[in-house]
Design a protein around this motif. Structure first.
Motif, PDB file in Angstrom:
ATOM      1  N   LEU A   9       0.972  -1.315   0.034  1.00 54.73           N
ATOM      2  CA  LEU A   9      -0.025   0.067   0.141  1.00 54.73           C
ATOM      3  C   LEU A   9       0.945   1.300  -0.054  1.00 54.73           C
ATOM      4  N   GLN A  10       2.201   1.223  -0.023  1.00 55.72           N
ATOM      5  CA  GLN A  10       3.240   2.192  -0.291  1.00 55.72           C
ATOM      6  C   GLN A  10       3.294   3.067   1.225  1.00 55.72           C
ATOM      7  N   ASN A  11       2.251   3.387   1.786  1.00 57.67           N
ATOM      8  CA  ASN A  11       2.448   4.342   2.955  1.00 57.67           C
ATOM      9  C   ASN A  11       1.506   3.771   4.186  1.00 57.67           C
ATOM     10  N   GLN A  12       0.486   2.980   4.053  1.00 57.36           N
ATOM     11  CA  GLN A  12      -0.147   2.268   4.962  1.00 57.36           C
ATOM     12  C   GLN A  12      -0.293   0.465   5.004  1.00 57.36           C
ATOM     13  N   SER A  13      -0.203   0.130   6.177  1.00 56.48           N
ATOM     14  CA  SER A  13      -0.453  -1.022   6.086  1.00 56.48           C
ATOM     15  C   SER A  13      -1.772  -1.733   6.046  1.00 56.48           C
ATOM     16  N   ILE A  14      -2.703  -1.060   6.829  1.00 57.52           N
ATOM     17  CA  ILE A  14      -4.180  -1.151   6.666  1.00 57.52           C
ATOM     18  C   ILE A  14      -4.759   0.117   6.636  1.00 57.52           C
ATOM     19  N   SER A  15      -5.485   0.337   5.529  1.00 57.97           N
ATOM     20  CA  SER A  15      -6.202   1.647   5.017  1.00 57.97           C
ATOM     21  C   SER A  15      -7.536   1.405   4.895  1.00 57.97           C
ATOM     22  N   ALA A  16      -8.262   2.278   5.523  1.00 58.38           N
ATOM     23  CA  ALA A  16      -9.868   2.339   5.333  1.00 58.38           C
ATOM     24  C   ALA A  16     -10.169   3.677   5.125  1.00 58.38           C
ATOM     25  N   THR A  17     -11.086   3.772   4.014  1.00 60.89           N
ATOM     26  CA  THR A  17     -11.340   5.307   3.470  1.00 60.89           C
ATOM     27  C   THR A  17     -12.856   5.160   3.217  1.00 60.89           C
ATOM     28  N   LEU A  18     -13.488   6.073   3.607  1.00 57.69           N
ATOM     29  CA  LEU A  18     -15.071   6.113   3.834  1.00 57.69           C
ATOM     30  C   LEU A  18     -15.760   4.868   4.347  1.00 57.69           C
ATOM     31  N   ALA A  19     -15.163   4.371   5.306  1.00 58.56           N
ATOM     32  CA  ALA A  19     -15.816   3.255   5.865  1.00 58.56           C
ATOM     33  C   ALA A  19     -16.643   3.588   7.198  1.00 58.56           C
ATOM     34  N   PHE A  41      -7.157   5.510   9.427  1.00 59.91           N
ATOM     35  CA  PHE A  41      -8.895   5.727   9.003  1.00 59.91           C
ATOM     36  C   PHE A  41      -8.702   7.299   8.462  1.00 59.91           C
ATOM     37  N   LEU A  42      -9.751   7.012   7.188  1.00 59.62           N
ATOM     38  CA  LEU A  42      -9.689   8.318   6.335  1.00 59.62           C
ATOM     39  C   LEU A  42     -11.047   8.459   6.069  1.00 59.62           C
ATOM     40  N   TYR A  43     -11.627   9.474   6.406  1.00 62.45           N
ATOM     41  CA  TYR A  43     -13.112   9.872   6.220  1.00 62.45           C
ATOM     42  C   TYR A  43     -14.038   8.745   6.639  1.00 62.45           C
ATOM     43  N   CYS A  44     -13.775   8.220   7.744  1.00 65.62           N
ATOM     44  CA  CYS A  44     -14.324   7.190   8.524  1.00 65.62           C
ATOM     45  C   CYS A  44     -15.336   7.773   9.635  1.00 65.62           C
ATOM     46  N   LEU A  45     -16.294   6.773   9.956  1.00 65.48           N
ATOM     47  CA  LEU A  45     -17.308   7.180  10.936  1.00 65.48           C
ATOM     48  C   LEU A  45     -17.540   5.742  11.788  1.00 65.48           C
ATOM     49  N   ASP A  46     -17.219   5.933  13.149  1.00 67.07           N
ATOM     50  CA  ASP A  46     -17.645   5.142  14.086  1.00 67.07           C
ATOM     51  C   ASP A  46     -16.734   3.598  13.751  1.00 67.07           C
ATOM     52  N   CYS A  47     -15.352   3.919  13.458  1.00 64.87           N
ATOM     53  CA  CYS A  47     -14.371   2.683  13.272  1.00 64.87           C
ATOM     54  C   CYS A  47     -13.296   2.705  14.520  1.00 64.87           C
ATOM     55  N   HIS A  48     -12.930   1.568  14.845  1.00 66.73           N
ATOM     56  CA  HIS A  48     -12.218   1.163  16.100  1.00 66.73           C
ATOM     57  C   HIS A  48     -11.049   0.211  15.872  1.00 66.73           C
ATOM     58  N   VAL A  49     -10.017   0.500  16.562  1.00 70.37           N
ATOM     59  CA  VAL A  49      -8.822  -0.423  16.705  1.00 70.37           C
ATOM     60  C   VAL A  49      -8.915  -0.901  18.234  1.00 70.37           C
ATOM     61  N   SER A  74      -9.524  13.085   9.354  1.00 71.93           N
ATOM     62  CA  SER A  74     -10.879  13.461   8.846  1.00 71.93           C
ATOM     63  C   SER A  74     -11.898  12.536   9.091  1.00 71.93           C
ATOM     64  N   SER A  75     -11.969  12.024  10.130  1.00 67.65           N
ATOM     65  CA  SER A  75     -12.764  10.891  10.688  1.00 67.65           C
ATOM     66  C   SER A  75     -13.556  11.459  11.901  1.00 67.65           C
ATOM     67  N   GLN A  76     -14.809  10.704  12.288  1.00 69.65           N
ATOM     68  CA  GLN A  76     -15.689  10.950  13.499  1.00 69.65           C
ATOM     69  C   GLN A  76     -15.955   9.639  14.212  1.00 69.65           C
ATOM     70  N   ALA A  77     -15.883   9.887  15.635  1.00 70.04           N
ATOM     71  CA  ALA A  77     -16.181   9.147  16.440  1.00 70.04           C
ATOM     72  C   ALA A  77     -15.267   7.729  16.403  1.00 70.04           C
ATOM     73  N   CYS A  78     -14.130   7.923  15.951  1.00 74.68           N
ATOM     74  CA  CYS A  78     -13.165   6.781  15.894  1.00 74.68           C
ATOM     75  C   CYS A  78     -12.489   6.566  17.044  1.00 74.68           C
ATOM     76  N   MET A 109     -13.464  14.714  14.246  1.00 78.29           N
ATOM     77  CA  MET A 109     -14.438  14.835  15.580  1.00 78.29           C
ATOM     78  C   MET A 109     -14.656  14.063  16.502  1.00 78.29           C
ATOM     79  N   PHE A 110     -14.291  14.117  17.510  1.00 77.00           N
ATOM     80  CA  PHE A 110     -14.724  13.227  18.749  1.00 77.00           C
ATOM     81  C   PHE A 110     -13.975  11.929  18.431  1.00 77.00           C
ATOM     82  N   CYS A 111     -12.666  11.726  18.253  1.00 77.30           N
ATOM     83  CA  CYS A 111     -11.963  10.521  17.945  1.00 77.30           C
ATOM     84  C   CYS A 111     -10.846  10.655  19.250  1.00 77.30           C
ATOM     85  N   GLY A 112     -10.436   9.465  19.559  1.00 75.46           N
ATOM     86  CA  GLY A 112      -9.524   9.579  20.665  1.00 75.46           C
ATOM     87  C   GLY A 112      -9.060   8.014  21.020  1.00 75.46           C
ATOM     88  N   ALA A 113      -8.516   7.908  22.140  1.00 76.73           N
ATOM     89  CA  ALA A 113      -7.950   6.487  22.754  1.00 76.73           C
ATOM     90  C   ALA A 113      -8.351   6.362  24.014  1.00 76.73           C
TER      91      ALA A 113
END
Length: 218
Positions: A9-19, A41-49, A74-78, A109-113
């Protein structure tokens, strides 16, 4: 997953977009010889590690986001929850895609650990950026990083975290840029840094930050 050279993937091992609703659970990634973002996570909503061990580049770590093990952009609630993040530049980086000509970017917005550990990060264990909103770091632990946690967005929260400094010249919690406005730093324990909490902003007459319940040890 162990990465020894340049990944496909050149820059990411696992990449999720619009998920939406994606959960990466109990996935170990060891990329100590590779410069890349392990999870983005790019443009993702409610995604979690969750429950994962994520290792970034160990030596000759470049500055910037290219070597950050986990990036929410640029993700929300991740969130990252119950994870161990080690090496890399910044363990978890919350940012915005401000130069995207297609989707035009936007804030995270509202992302964290929650209950995560960052070990031996080259710059900071956890960080957020100007342009985002409401980032949070709750019950997290940082060890071996020059700066423990750096918040830069409005309405951030650092609560019940523990930081052990890598050197006496470092900063436990850095409240920077827009984090001057409406952020809360509460109930944290900081050991071994020159500055336990540092609040900086070019215009100190605007906004406020609540600091309370701090346990600091020299």
């Amino acid at each position: 997953l162990r990465l020894l050279g340049k990944n496909s993937l050149q820059n990411q091992s696992i990449s999720a977009t619009l998920a939406r609703g994606l959960v990466i659970d109990q996935v170990p990634i060891d990329a100590n010889a590779t410069t890349n973002q392990n999870i983005r996570f790019l443009y993702c909503l409610d995604c979690h590690v969750t429950g994962s061990h994520i290792g970034g580049k160990k030596t000759t770590v470049p500055s910037g986001s290219t070597a950050n093990p986990i990036v929410f952009m640029s993700s929300q609630a991740c969130t990252a929850e119950n994870c161990t993040i080690y090496n890399g530049n910044q363990g978890l980086d919350i940012d915005c895609a401000s130069t995207d000509p297609v989707y035009r970017g936007g804030p995270s917005m509202f992302c964290g650990a929650i209950n995560c550990r960052a070990i031996d990060s080259a710059t900071e264990g956890f960080t957020s950026h100007w342009g985002c909103f409401g980032s949070f770091f709750d019950a997290c632990t940082v060890s071996g990083a020059p700066r423990g946690i750096r918040i830069r967005d409005r309405g951030s929260r650092v609560t019940n975290c523990r930081m052990t400094g890598a050197s006496a010249a470092g900063i436990g919690i850095l409240v920077d840029d827009a984090a001057w406005w409406d952020s809360v730093v509460s109930g944290n324990m900081i050991v071994g840094y020159q500055y336990n909490v540092q609040v900086t902003h070019s215009d100190a007459g605007m906004g406020y930050t609540t600091l309370q319940g701090l346990i600091a040890c020299g």
